[in-house]
Design a protein around this motif. Sequence first.
Motif, short mmCIF file in Angstrom:
data_model
loop_
_atom_site.label_atom_id
_atom_site.label_comp_id
_atom_site.label_asym_id
_atom_site.label_seq_id
_atom_site.Cartn_x
_atom_site.Cartn_y
_atom_site.Cartn_z
N GLN A 200 0.83 -1.20 0.00
CA GLN A 200 0.00 0.00 0.00
C GLN A 200 0.86 1.25 0.00
O GLN A 200 0.50 2.26 -0.58
CB GLN A 200 -0.94 -0.03 1.22
CG GLN A 200 -2.06 1.01 1.18
CD GLN A 200 -1.63 2.32 1.82
OE1 GLN A 200 -0.72 2.34 2.63
NE2 GLN A 200 -2.29 3.40 1.43
N LEU A 203 2.02 3.28 -3.29
CA LEU A 203 1.21 4.26 -4.00
C LEU A 203 1.86 5.64 -3.90
O LEU A 203 2.41 5.99 -2.86
CB LEU A 203 -0.20 4.32 -3.41
CG LEU A 203 -1.07 3.07 -3.59
CD1 LEU A 203 -2.36 3.22 -2.79
CD2 LEU A 203 -1.37 2.82 -5.05
N ARG A 299 -1.81 7.56 -2.01
CA ARG A 299 -1.84 7.08 -0.63
C ARG A 299 -2.89 7.80 0.20
O ARG A 299 -3.62 7.19 0.98
CB ARG A 299 -0.46 7.30 0.01
CG ARG A 299 0.51 6.14 -0.23
CD ARG A 299 1.83 6.42 0.46
NE ARG A 299 2.66 7.31 -0.33
CZ ARG A 299 3.77 7.87 0.14
NH1 ARG A 299 4.15 7.65 1.37
NH2 ARG A 299 4.51 8.64 -0.63
N ILE A 302 -6.47 6.52 -0.58
CA ILE A 302 -6.73 5.21 0.01
C ILE A 302 -6.87 5.33 1.53
O ILE A 302 -7.74 4.70 2.15
CB ILE A 302 -5.61 4.22 -0.34
CG1 ILE A 302 -5.60 3.95 -1.86
CG2 ILE A 302 -5.78 2.90 0.40
CD1 ILE A 302 -6.87 3.37 -2.41
N SER A 335 -5.43 -2.30 -2.62
CA SER A 335 -4.82 -1.25 -1.79
C SER A 335 -5.63 -1.04 -0.52
O SER A 335 -5.07 -0.84 0.57
CB SER A 335 -4.73 0.05 -2.58
OG SER A 335 -3.91 -0.10 -3.72
N TYR A 339 -4.50 -1.63 3.31
CA TYR A 339 -4.66 -0.56 4.31
C TYR A 339 -5.37 -1.11 5.55
O TYR A 339 -4.96 -0.82 6.69
CB TYR A 339 -5.44 0.59 3.71
CG TYR A 339 -5.81 1.65 4.73
CD1 TYR A 339 -4.89 2.60 5.14
CD2 TYR A 339 -7.09 1.68 5.30
CE1 TYR A 339 -5.22 3.57 6.08
CE2 TYR A 339 -7.43 2.64 6.24
CZ TYR A 339 -6.50 3.57 6.63
OH TYR A 339 -6.82 4.51 7.57
#
Length: 535
Positions: A200, A203, A299, A302, A335, A339
């Motif tokens: 993740q 990103l 990021r 997300i 993603s 997370y």
Amino acid sequence: MAASPSSPTDKTMILALSQRANQWLGKFLLKQGIKARFALERGGIVRHRPWLDQLCLLPIAMRLVSLESYEQGQQAVNDAMQKQQKTQHTPESLGAIRLKVLESYVRPALLPNEQWNDVSKWRFHPQVVQWLRREFLLAKHRDHVRAALDAFTSLRQSPQLSKSSSLFSSSSLLTRIASGKLPFDKSNTKDNGPQESSKQSKLPSSELIRQAFDMRNWNDGKDHSATGFHMRHVAQRLGGNVVDCERGSGLRIADIPPHVDLTKVSLGDVLEVAGGHVHYLGSFNALCVQIHVYQLWTREYIDALGTYLLNRTATFDGDTLLLEVGAGDGVLSASLAEYFDATNRPTKAAKADRKKLKKWQTQARPSQIKTTKRKLPLVVATDDQSWGLAPHKSDFVKTMSVEQALETFVVTNQRQVIVLCSWMPMNEDWTATFRKYGVDEYILIGECDNGQCGDNWLTWGNPAFQPIDSPADVDEPSDAAVSSMKRSIPTMMKPYESQGYTRHNMNALAAFQYSRFDCSVSKQGRTASFRKSRR
């Protein structure tokens, strides 16, 4: 003594003849294909009929022109770099060279008479306009994208770029930048690439995207009217105007006298007034077009969406299923899943405390031990694979249509179901199916209300696009008649409201959304939640 058939001289000659033949063939097939396709539609709007395109050899023609114009453009750039070694070439100057080559290929086919009549033969053919738009963006911005990916190396680690960034690779490009032969603005550059090891974290950040693709001065708000300013300017310069469509997807159509001379109008302006809309776009748009993505995930996006979904999960007593439909490569769901997993991963301090309490935990009764883990949603990604996108992770995306996915996973009222849909296809509406299966919530990502996602009325409930019942004896009512009918009927209840759903715009997420339709004057991407009322 005559050279043998396999001699280097003969091979070179054959290759040169083959290249000349391809250059001529691509232009010829494109010109004749557009002419034939227009004639088959009897001079009207070209409908989406792939078999007719195949019959007219248009896909082959476009492919040949793409390959040949790219190769010749690359050769022209290399020649310019060698002949003018003391001159500092920029991505913009190299883009101008590539555009000149592209124009030499497509202009004779698109504008054989250099009149607006020529444009009318292909401007309503979506495949031709999309192809031309793509070739224009890549020719103009390819070198800037290459420079950005070399200057900000962590971008290549993004799941959406890792398999595709080689399309913009150049073995000598980084050397050119380093030597100053191809300058790239790296002032105040800080490669904020990911330092952590989780997927993740690979990103890109929003700031990294804005820096790499020179988007720091782009408008962060949505301004639909501003996107048509240059189109109107060109149309007026040609003695015409632009008509805003009353129905459809907020489209604009240029109304220009048919015999207007286009000799001095650039290819970019011709494409702009034909509906290609390239004037306000940049290297970021070229990247999205090349790697076939509608939104580049960040990021921050997300994190924000993941936090919202965790909160929605926590407020429900039972389990929660997060079901993504039309997931494509599955990067969004993957993603989010990473997370969610990261939020339950113990910190270093928590691990130390756990070691200290290990002896007590082994002696304590289960009821005395408190867990600090959060309740997480189950993530499932589905797609019918009709677009042929390779999944980011093997076996992660289940091959299912929207209907099949809902029928399979919406099986009990004891589980909260949240549907996630990113960039629903234009003029299609899946939300009626979501509501038919009674999902608790669905979240839509993309252009809302008057853009390229879904149906502006059925999906988003924009009252400007609600259906109008015209008199039975009028096939196509005039604009005046439409306006009169709109004033005479009350606003209908929005489709989602009629089935007990309420809309909640998630405006805070827009700052972290970057889509292929964003431009310097308007940011198009949005996120909205539609929740079912709980009685």
